[in-house]
Design a protein around this motif. Structure first.
Motif, mmCIF file in Angstrom:
data_model
loop_
_atom_site.group_PDB
_atom_site.id
_atom_site.type_symbol
_atom_site.label_atom_id
_atom_site.label_comp_id
_atom_site.label_asym_id
_atom_site.label_seq_id
_atom_site.Cartn_x
_atom_site.Cartn_y
_atom_site.Cartn_z
ATOM 1 N N ILE A 198 0.876 -1.110 -0.146
ATOM 2 C CA ILE A 198 0.265 -0.423 0.336
ATOM 3 C C ILE A 198 1.028 1.080 0.215
ATOM 4 C CG2 ILE A 198 -1.670 1.232 1.364
ATOM 5 C CD1 ILE A 198 -2.550 -1.304 2.774
ATOM 6 N N ASN A 199 0.660 2.626 -0.648
ATOM 7 C CA ASN A 199 1.743 3.543 -1.321
ATOM 8 C C ASN A 199 0.825 4.325 -0.122
ATOM 9 O OD1 ASN A 199 -0.817 4.284 -2.189
ATOM 10 N ND2 ASN A 199 0.219 4.852 -4.051
ATOM 11 N N ASP A 200 0.901 5.989 0.102
ATOM 12 C CA ASP A 200 1.778 6.836 1.217
ATOM 13 C C ASP A 200 -0.416 7.807 0.505
ATOM 14 O OD1 ASP A 200 2.064 7.970 -1.222
ATOM 15 O OD2 ASP A 200 3.773 9.345 0.184
ATOM 16 N N ASN A 201 -1.290 6.807 -0.347
ATOM 17 C CA ASN A 201 -2.040 7.871 -0.547
ATOM 18 C C ASN A 201 -2.838 6.212 0.152
ATOM 19 O OD1 ASN A 201 -1.345 9.760 -1.689
ATOM 20 N ND2 ASN A 201 -0.552 8.885 -3.749
ATOM 21 N N GLY A 202 -2.941 5.380 0.204
ATOM 22 C CA GLY A 202 -3.967 3.870 0.589
ATOM 23 C C GLY A 202 -3.938 4.072 -0.427
ATOM 24 N N VAL A 203 -3.258 3.407 -1.833
ATOM 25 C CA VAL A 203 -3.397 3.033 -2.444
ATOM 26 C C VAL A 203 -2.889 1.547 -2.506
ATOM 27 C CG1 VAL A 203 -4.031 2.280 -5.004
ATOM 28 C CG2 VAL A 203 -4.436 4.601 -3.732
ATOM 29 N N VAL A 204 -3.297 0.286 -2.913
ATOM 30 C CA VAL A 204 -3.369 -0.910 -3.166
ATOM 31 C C VAL A 204 -2.209 -1.427 -4.580
ATOM 32 C CG1 VAL A 204 -3.084 -3.161 -3.264
ATOM 33 C CG2 VAL A 204 -4.907 -1.905 -1.523
ATOM 34 N N ILE A 205 -0.872 -1.230 -4.670
ATOM 35 C CA ILE A 205 -0.029 -0.936 -5.736
ATOM 36 C C ILE A 205 0.284 -2.507 -6.618
ATOM 37 C CG2 ILE A 205 0.195 1.373 -5.137
ATOM 38 C CD1 ILE A 205 3.495 0.308 -4.330
ATOM 39 N N ALA A 206 0.216 -3.626 -5.383
ATOM 40 C CA ALA A 206 0.674 -4.939 -5.506
ATOM 41 C C ALA A 206 0.261 -5.701 -4.854
ATOM 42 C CB ALA A 206 2.196 -4.442 -5.273
ATOM 43 N N ARG A 207 0.473 -7.396 -5.063
ATOM 44 C CA ARG A 207 0.126 -7.952 -4.519
ATOM 45 C C ARG A 207 1.020 -9.077 -4.230
ATOM 46 N NH1 ARG A 207 -5.572 -10.474 -4.710
ATOM 47 N NH2 ARG A 207 -4.108 -11.815 -3.571
ATOM 48 N N LEU A 208 1.406 -10.273 -2.807
ATOM 49 C CA LEU A 208 2.099 -11.931 -3.637
ATOM 50 C C LEU A 208 3.176 -10.808 -3.658
ATOM 51 C CD1 LEU A 208 -1.148 -13.834 -5.821
ATOM 52 C CD2 LEU A 208 0.236 -13.856 -3.102
ATOM 53 N N LEU A 209 3.961 -10.138 -3.755
ATOM 54 C CA LEU A 209 4.975 -10.228 -3.874
ATOM 55 C C LEU A 209 5.844 -10.882 -2.538
ATOM 56 C CD1 LEU A 209 5.016 -5.769 -3.667
ATOM 57 C CD2 LEU A 209 5.469 -7.994 -5.654
ATOM 58 N N ARG A 210 7.069 -11.785 -3.070
ATOM 59 C CA ARG A 210 7.954 -11.943 -2.369
ATOM 60 C C ARG A 210 9.291 -12.883 -3.185
ATOM 61 N NH1 ARG A 210 3.227 -15.136 -2.693
ATOM 62 N NH2 ARG A 210 3.801 -16.293 -4.435
ATOM 63 N N GLY A 211 10.296 -12.883 -2.194
ATOM 64 C CA GLY A 211 11.257 -13.241 -2.991
ATOM 65 C C GLY A 211 12.171 -11.745 -3.970
ATOM 66 N N GLU A 212 12.406 -11.719 -4.731
ATOM 67 C CA GLU A 212 13.273 -11.688 -5.756
ATOM 68 C C GLU A 212 11.836 -10.317 -6.366
ATOM 69 O OE1 GLU A 212 16.669 -10.646 -7.003
ATOM 70 O OE2 GLU A 212 16.585 -12.385 -5.405
ATOM 71 N N LYS A 213 10.529 -10.164 -6.692
ATOM 72 C CA LYS A 213 9.346 -9.653 -7.080
ATOM 73 C C LYS A 213 9.505 -8.453 -5.863
ATOM 74 C CE LYS A 213 7.339 -12.688 -9.406
ATOM 75 N NZ LYS A 213 5.396 -13.866 -9.651
ATOM 76 N N LEU A 214 9.724 -9.398 -4.174
ATOM 77 C CA LEU A 214 9.576 -7.906 -3.216
ATOM 78 C C LEU A 214 10.789 -7.104 -3.203
ATOM 79 C CD1 LEU A 214 7.893 -6.993 -0.853
ATOM 80 C CD2 LEU A 214 9.627 -8.073 0.289
ATOM 81 N N LYS A 215 12.228 -7.545 -4.295
ATOM 82 C CA LYS A 215 13.310 -7.402 -3.454
ATOM 83 C C LYS A 215 13.359 -5.804 -4.564
ATOM 84 C CE LYS A 215 15.951 -10.515 -1.352
ATOM 85 N NZ LYS A 215 16.754 -10.740 -1.700
ATOM 86 N N ASN A 216 12.930 -6.253 -6.042
ATOM 87 C CA ASN A 216 12.781 -5.244 -6.753
ATOM 88 C C ASN A 216 11.738 -4.139 -7.173
ATOM 89 O OD1 ASN A 216 15.273 -7.155 -7.649
ATOM 90 N ND2 ASN A 216 13.844 -8.035 -8.870
ATOM 91 N N LYS A 217 10.960 -4.948 -6.156
ATOM 92 C CA LYS A 217 9.862 -3.288 -6.174
ATOM 93 C C LYS A 217 10.162 -2.637 -5.489
ATOM 94 C CE LYS A 217 5.329 -1.921 -7.496
ATOM 95 N NZ LYS A 217 5.433 -1.318 -8.675
ATOM 96 N N LEU A 218 10.656 -3.020 -4.260
ATOM 97 C CA LEU A 218 11.355 -1.636 -2.762
ATOM 98 C C LEU A 218 12.191 -1.265 -3.620
ATOM 99 C CD1 LEU A 218 10.996 -4.132 0.463
ATOM 100 C CD2 LEU A 218 9.016 -2.698 -0.774
ATOM 101 N N GLN A 219 13.221 -1.697 -4.140
ATOM 102 C CA GLN A 219 13.552 -1.125 -5.200
ATOM 103 C C GLN A 219 13.977 0.257 -5.935
ATOM 104 O OE1 GLN A 219 17.168 -3.299 -7.299
ATOM 105 N NE2 GLN A 219 18.653 -1.711 -6.725
ATOM 106 N N GLU A 220 13.365 -0.627 -6.797
ATOM 107 C CA GLU A 220 12.496 0.655 -7.159
ATOM 108 C C GLU A 220 11.813 1.674 -7.329
ATOM 109 O OE1 GLU A 220 8.165 0.525 -10.107
ATOM 110 O OE2 GLU A 220 9.669 -1.324 -10.213
ATOM 111 N N LEU A 221 11.353 1.186 -5.831
ATOM 112 C CA LEU A 221 9.733 2.451 -5.293
ATOM 113 C C LEU A 221 10.917 2.897 -4.710
ATOM 114 C CD1 LEU A 221 7.157 0.408 -3.977
ATOM 115 C CD2 LEU A 221 7.134 1.805 -6.049
ATOM 116 N N PHE A 222 11.600 2.937 -3.578
ATOM 117 C CA PHE A 222 12.697 3.658 -2.998
ATOM 118 C C PHE A 222 13.732 4.576 -3.524
ATOM 119 C CE2 PHE A 222 10.526 1.162 0.485
ATOM 120 C CZ PHE A 222 10.018 2.187 1.371
ATOM 121 N N SER A 223 13.751 4.389 -4.650
ATOM 122 C CA SER A 223 14.769 4.585 -5.367
ATOM 123 C C SER A 223 14.482 5.955 -6.473
ATOM 124 C CB SER A 223 15.575 3.607 -6.554
ATOM 125 O OG SER A 223 15.132 3.177 -7.428
ATOM 126 N N GLU A 224 13.018 6.333 -6.519
ATOM 127 C CA GLU A 224 12.462 7.151 -7.452
ATOM 128 C C GLU A 224 12.170 8.281 -6.424
ATOM 129 O OE1 GLU A 224 7.960 5.942 -7.019
ATOM 130 O OE2 GLU A 224 8.577 4.601 -9.091
#
Length: 224
Positions: A198-224
């Motif tokens: 969930i992002n800071d606007n309260g919107v669900v932006i992804a589901r079922l994130l595990r392993g590399e999928k979670l790592k890549n998604k967080l890296q993408e979001l926090f590098s913006e």
């Protein structure tokens, strides 16, 4: 060997089997509306696949005695609270007690990005991924990453032992009702591990994130 790929495959197969079973159960319930077996099939195997509207329609066909049983009340709760938020939709707030019995409301602890993680001490795949969650939490917690674990345990002692053993440091809540957990009913969780990002606007932006999928998604979001 358990890894991200074969766990994902197993979850996909399980979902396909569950949807097939839901169709079979629906037919059974239609033919035997006075059977306790129909009630159990609806509660345990079917309602979360069908959603609240179709479940309510099927539930209305059961006799009054079945509807007023403990299992019937659990189905009634599901019909009332289930929202099943999808990606792109707003999160649904809830409040459950933590390990010390203190109430925790999701909206009160949310960060820049919040991972709502459903798990249990008895869930092998959940426990496999916990070390990765710990690693990602340490990496991004100072940048606004928050995790809220919702346990589908029914045994408090096992729940607490798993938290300690896996090194889970963030908020962990449960009502110890298994898959009838209030948050699980709201979010339509019928298999674990399951999560919602969930992002800071309260919107669900992804589901079922595990392993590399979670790592890549967080890296993408926090590098913006």
């Amino acid at each position: 060997m358990v890894n991200e790929d074969n766990i994902d495959s197993l979850i996909t197969i399980n979902d396909e089997m569950a949807f097939t079973a839901a169709k079979v159960n629906n037919k059974f319930i239609e033919e035997y509306p006075n059977s306790y077996e129909s009630l159990l099939r609806l509660e345990v195997e079917t309602m979360k696949k069908l959603g609240p509207i179709e479940t309510a329609e099927i539930f209305s066909r059961l006799n009054k005695k079945l509807q007023e049983s403990d299992e019937g009340k659990a189905i009634s709760d599901f019909i009332k609270v289930n929202k099943r938020p999808k990606i792109g939709e707003k999160f649904v707030d809830f409040e459950l007690n933590d390990t010390k019995g203190q109430p925790v409301r999701l909206s009160n602890i949310m960060g820049k990005y919040t991972l709502l993680e459903f798990w249990a001490s008895w869930c092998g795949p959940c426990r496999v991924f916990n070390p990765e969650l710990v690693e990602e939490y340490h990496k991004y917690k100072d940048k606004g990453f928050v995790i809220l674990n919702v346990s589908l345990d029914t045994d408090k002692e096992n729940w607490l032992k798993a938290i300690e053993k896996d090194g889970i440091e963030w908020h962990n809540v449960s009502d110890l009702r298994g898959f009838n957990n209030q948050a699980a009913l709201i979010y339509g969780v019928d298999a674990i591990p399951e999560n919602f990002l969930i992002n800071d606007n309260g919107v669900v932006i992804a589901r079922l994130l595990r392993g590399e999928k979670l790592k890549n998604k967080l890296q993408e979001l926090f590098s913006e």
